[in-house]
Design a protein around this motif. Structure first.
Motif, PDB file in Angstrom:
ATOM      1  N   VAL A  34       0.858  -1.182   0.000  1.00 51.15           N
ATOM      2  CA  VAL A  34       0.000   0.000   0.000  1.00 51.15           C
ATOM      3  C   VAL A  34       0.893   1.231   0.000  1.00 51.15           C
ATOM      4  N   VAL A  36       0.578   5.333   0.163  1.00 52.77           N
ATOM      5  CA  VAL A  36      -0.431   6.323   0.535  1.00 52.77           C
ATOM      6  C   VAL A  36      -0.507   7.458  -0.476  1.00 52.77           C
ATOM      7  N   THR A  55      -1.472  -0.968  -4.123  1.00 50.70           N
ATOM      8  CA  THR A  55      -2.691  -0.183  -3.988  1.00 50.70           C
ATOM      9  C   THR A  55      -2.325   1.254  -3.632  1.00 50.70           C
ATOM     10  N   LEU A  57      -3.740   4.826  -2.172  1.00 48.05           N
ATOM     11  CA  LEU A  57      -4.864   5.318  -1.375  1.00 48.05           C
ATOM     12  C   LEU A  57      -5.373   6.666  -1.883  1.00 48.05           C
ATOM     13  N   LEU A  69      -8.463   8.269   6.221  1.00 53.05           N
ATOM     14  CA  LEU A  69      -8.551   6.864   5.840  1.00 53.05           C
ATOM     15  C   LEU A  69      -9.997   6.394   5.846  1.00 53.05           C
ATOM     16  N   LYS A  70     -10.391   5.707   4.771  1.00 45.96           N
ATOM     17  CA  LYS A  70     -11.723   5.123   4.676  1.00 45.96           C
ATOM     18  C   LYS A  70     -11.675   3.690   5.205  1.00 45.96           C
ATOM     19  N   ASP A  73      -9.735   1.545   3.009  1.00 44.25           N
ATOM     20  CA  ASP A  73      -8.285   1.746   3.145  1.00 44.25           C
ATOM     21  C   ASP A  73      -7.745   0.922   4.307  1.00 44.25           C
ATOM     22  N   ARG A  74      -8.448   0.988   5.409  1.00 42.46           N
ATOM     23  CA  ARG A  74      -7.991   0.253   6.596  1.00 42.46           C
ATOM     24  C   ARG A  74      -7.993  -1.255   6.335  1.00 42.46           C
ATOM     25  N   LYS A  76      -7.431  -2.684   3.411  1.00 46.11           N
ATOM     26  CA  LYS A  76      -6.264  -2.979   2.580  1.00 46.11           C
ATOM     27  C   LYS A  76      -4.987  -2.968   3.422  1.00 46.11           C
TER      28      LYS A  76
END
Length: 307
Positions: A34, A36, A55, A57, A69-70, A73-74, A76
């Motif tokens: 991930v 950001v 991924t 964000l 953070l959605k 997101d958390r 992932k």
């Protein structure tokens, strides 16, 4: 497993072999990475290629400073092997990242001695090259051993392109008379670029307002500074300039560039290198120069060809 299931499975394999079909073993899932920030994510995708699932964000055009953070997101992050962010407070929500894997503030590792207040470090290609090395080192332990040699090859190619980008940017700015190497924006975002290439950055609202409020006295001070700076254009962070920038434009008599600068990440449909060349061409052309678009296109092609 029951005896009947074993027989059925064995029979299936026998049929496949008889028909000449290959029996493909199950592969381990790809490492999950991930990233950001938008620019950082493009650097990471370029280095990882197909060896990891990367991924991003924050989408192109997103603001890392206010990003929250959605739940997705958390989710992932909770499954990630590696999480990367710039650091230096660019994305405050990054302080709350909790991953079973490693979390790396790439910019802070790449620039351990930087003590300034501008987290947009990637606008200096030398900083981006240093971050590429940190990303590569962070990816190495999470990738299968069979992918590591290719990672090192991609890393070398990425650093070479960023070094070429630095040389190209230096030529663009040096083509301007020294009195016109000026960058007038609203907020301090390009200090790393300015320091690298000898450009004077005037961040009007950061320097002369409190909380971005433009009072008459602030407008007068800004107008005097901008008029005496050698600036020919005001650069906006958005395609539709703010009311404040329009007021300053009217007061100074300077136009606002029709193309915005992308200070917080990559532009939609672009990558780290093509966004950098777009920004530099916007500045150079706006300040009365002529940007080398053929050279920019060549750099963009070189970056896109890294696999």
């Amino acid at each position: 497993m029951s005896m009947r299931a074993v027989l059925v499975r064995s029979a299936g394999v026998g049929i496949a072999l008889a028909l000449g079909a290959a029996v493909v073993p199950a592969h381990a899932a790809q490492p999950v990475v991930v990233a950001v920030d938008g620019t950082l994510c493009d650097l990471t995708k370029t280095l990882a290629a197909g060896a990891a699932s990367v991924t991003c964000l924050i989408p192109p055009g997103g603001d890392p400073h206010s990003y929250r953070l959605k739940p997705s997101d958390r989710s992932k992050i909770a499954k990630s092997d590696l999480v990367l962010h710039i650091g230096f407070g660019l994305t405050p929500s990054a302080k709350k990242l909790k991953s079973p894997g490693t979390v790396v503030a790439v910019g802070e590792v790449a620039l351990p001695s930087y003590g300034g207040s501008d987290p947009h470090v990637w606008h200096d290609p030398a900083n981006s090259a240093a971050m590429v090395q940190v990303i590569s080192s962070s990816l190495t332990p999470v990738l299968p051993a069979s992918d590591r040699a290719a990672l090192q090859q991609r890393t070398a190619r990425a650093v070479a392109v960023l070094q070429a980008l630095q040389s190209w940017e230096a030529k663009q700015f040096s083509s301007l008379p020294s009195s016109q190497r000026v960058l007038v924006t609203d907020h301090r975002t390009y200090s790393h670029l300015a320091d690298r290439f000898g450009v004077v950055e005037i961040a009007m609202l950061d320097s002369h307002t409190t909380g971005g409020v433009l009072r008459p006295s602030s407008l007068k001070t800004i107008t005097q500074e901008v008029k005496s700076s050698g600036a020919k254009t005001i650069f906006s962070p958005a395609a539709t300039p703010s009311k404040t920038l329009r007021r300053i434009s009217k007061s100074t008599g300077l136009p606002i560039a029709t193309t915005p600068l992308y200070g917080e990440g990559i532009a939609a449909g672009r990558n780290a290198v093509s966004t950098a060349t777009l920004n530099v061409c916007t500045i150079v052309n706006g300040q009365g120069g002529s940007c080398d678009t053929a050279g920019a296109n060549a750099l963009n092609s070189q970056w896109s060809s890294i696999r």
